[in-house]
Design a protein around this motif. Structure first.
Motif, short mmCIF file in Angstrom:
data_model
loop_
_atom_site.label_atom_id
_atom_site.label_comp_id
_atom_site.label_asym_id
_atom_site.label_seq_id
_atom_site.Cartn_x
_atom_site.Cartn_y
_atom_site.Cartn_z
N SER A 114 0.90 -1.39 0.16
CA SER A 114 0.07 -0.14 -0.05
C SER A 114 0.76 1.27 -0.12
O SER A 114 2.06 1.66 -0.15
CB SER A 114 -0.60 -0.08 1.05
OG SER A 114 -1.99 -1.10 1.24
N GLY A 115 0.51 2.07 -0.85
CA GLY A 115 0.72 3.53 -0.40
C GLY A 115 0.53 4.26 1.06
O GLY A 115 0.75 3.24 1.61
N PHE A 116 1.84 4.91 1.32
CA PHE A 116 2.15 5.36 2.51
C PHE A 116 1.17 6.40 2.92
O PHE A 116 0.85 7.31 2.87
CB PHE A 116 3.16 5.70 2.92
CG PHE A 116 4.07 5.27 4.15
CD1 PHE A 116 4.20 6.21 5.52
CD2 PHE A 116 5.22 5.17 4.15
CE1 PHE A 116 4.69 6.10 6.24
CE2 PHE A 116 6.28 4.42 4.91
CZ PHE A 116 5.48 5.68 6.56
N PRO A 117 0.81 5.85 3.60
CA PRO A 117 -0.67 6.68 5.50
C PRO A 117 -0.26 8.01 5.40
O PRO A 117 0.86 7.70 6.04
CB PRO A 117 -1.54 5.34 6.01
CG PRO A 117 -0.41 4.22 5.98
CD PRO A 117 0.59 4.82 5.07
N GLU A 118 -0.52 8.98 5.35
CA GLU A 118 -0.18 10.31 5.54
C GLU A 118 -0.58 10.28 6.97
O GLU A 118 0.32 10.89 7.32
CB GLU A 118 -1.46 11.20 5.10
CG GLU A 118 -0.95 12.51 5.12
CD GLU A 118 0.46 13.39 4.62
OE1 GLU A 118 1.18 13.48 5.19
OE2 GLU A 118 0.07 12.52 3.18
N ALA B 254 5.56 9.68 11.90
CA ALA B 254 5.34 8.36 12.63
C ALA B 254 7.28 8.25 12.08
O ALA B 254 7.41 7.59 12.58
CB ALA B 254 5.02 7.15 12.61
N ALA B 255 7.00 7.93 10.70
CA ALA B 255 8.38 7.54 9.61
C ALA B 255 9.34 8.83 10.26
O ALA B 255 10.69 8.33 10.31
CB ALA B 255 8.20 7.07 8.60
N ARG B 256 8.78 9.71 9.79
CA ARG B 256 9.87 11.11 9.77
C ARG B 256 10.36 11.02 11.16
O ARG B 256 12.00 11.44 11.53
CB ARG B 256 10.14 11.83 9.36
CG ARG B 256 9.09 12.40 7.91
CD ARG B 256 8.01 13.65 7.60
NE ARG B 256 8.21 13.42 6.28
CZ ARG B 256 7.74 14.41 5.48
NH1 ARG B 256 7.10 15.53 6.05
NH2 ARG B 256 7.26 14.30 4.37
N GLU B 257 10.11 10.58 12.60
CA GLU B 257 10.38 10.40 13.95
C GLU B 257 10.79 9.92 13.92
O GLU B 257 12.45 10.45 14.76
CB GLU B 257 9.13 10.76 14.77
CG GLU B 257 8.69 11.40 15.33
CD GLU B 257 6.78 11.34 15.66
OE1 GLU B 257 6.95 10.38 16.27
OE2 GLU B 257 6.27 12.37 15.59
#
Length: 275
Positions: free
Chosen positions: A227-231, A236-239
């Protein structure tokens, strides 16, 4: 989409689909087998979900949780009282671990050093590694469970499926059944399918890529099936310092090492809008 409030009336679901084929006995840089490391991360993830949902009166059933294991057979990854079906309310999972182990973790001694501290570690999922990689059949089992869940939870945040594998499917191309699985939906959106490929081999890892560039044939297939990355999970990923993640990224990891495996489970099970 992906904005529904998660409550005891309208829970969401997490389904983990775990490859336990023979090659999962390969040793990782942690000096554990891939099967053992993934099992530890999964058990820790289940425990963290329980902690997140625990209130004074006990565990609130914000989540239904299930595990499918595949290798020499396709089965529920839970045993004992939980073995009879795939998805269970989180309070049932909390009440039925296989056992509680005592492990040691390193903690600060307050003076700049580290000391060993015994800690209780609940185990729901045991590592094993045998047989082939019947990914297509495993995804069909997942689709059956998710279809039934969606039919009875149309007002809920849609299910998240986290699939962990270390190899290519040995029972044909899983694309058709995975595409159907991803199209299953609630009123709040389609299911989210996250694929994580783990490896002890060399080669450049790719975590949350936005294109197929640099991936081999198997990597390109898993990329397309993710799936595409949920907005709402981008932050959370950038953290965790995945700074290039955007809404163009796929929730996909390839040739992942141990740090990326831990991060993948953590980010993938973040759920906003808990009431």
């Amino acid at each position: 989409m992906y904005t529904a409030e998660i409550s005891r009336t309208n829970p969401t679901a997490f389904l983990f689909v775990i490859d336990q084929s023979g090659s999962m006995d390969e040793i990782m840089e942690t000096e554990q087998t891939k099967a053992r490391f993934v099992a530890d991360v999964l058990n820790k993830t289940l425990y963290q979900l329980i902690i997140r949902c625990t209130r004074a009166e006990g565990v609130r059933d914000y989540f239904d949780v299930g595990v499918i294991a595949y290798g020499d057979s396709i089965r529920s990854g839970f045993a004992g009282a939980l073995a009879g079906k795939i998805l269970h309310p989180l309070s049932d999972v909390e009440a039925n671990p296989l056992r509680i182990e005592e492990r040691v973790k390193r903690v600060s001694d307050g003076a700049g050093g580290l000391v060993d501290q015994p800690t209780k570690f609940p185990v729901w999922f045991d590592p094993t590694s045998s047989g082939g990689t019947p990914m297509t059949a495993a995804m069909r089992t997942a689709a059956e469970a998710i279809a039934e869940w969606c039919d009875s939870h149309q007002n809920s945040y849609p299910p998240t499926i986290i699939h962990v594998t270390d190899g290519a499917s040995t029972d044909g191309d899983p694309s058709e059944i995975v595409t159907a699985l991803k199209q299953m939906s609630t009123n709040d959106g389609e299911c989210l399918l996250f694929n994580l490929h783990i490896s002890t081999a060399g080669g450049q890892p790719s975590v949350f890529p936005s294109s197929e560039s640099g991936l081999d044939e198997h990597g390109r297939l898993l990329f397309r099936l993710s799936s595409g990355f949920p907005e709402h999970l981008v932050q959370a990923a950038r953290e965790k310092e995945y700074d290039s993640v955007s809404s163009e990224s796929r929730f996909f990891g390839y040739k992942a090492g141990y740090e990326a495996i831990v991060d993948f489970f953590d980010i993938g099970t973040r759920a906003s809008n808990l009431r």
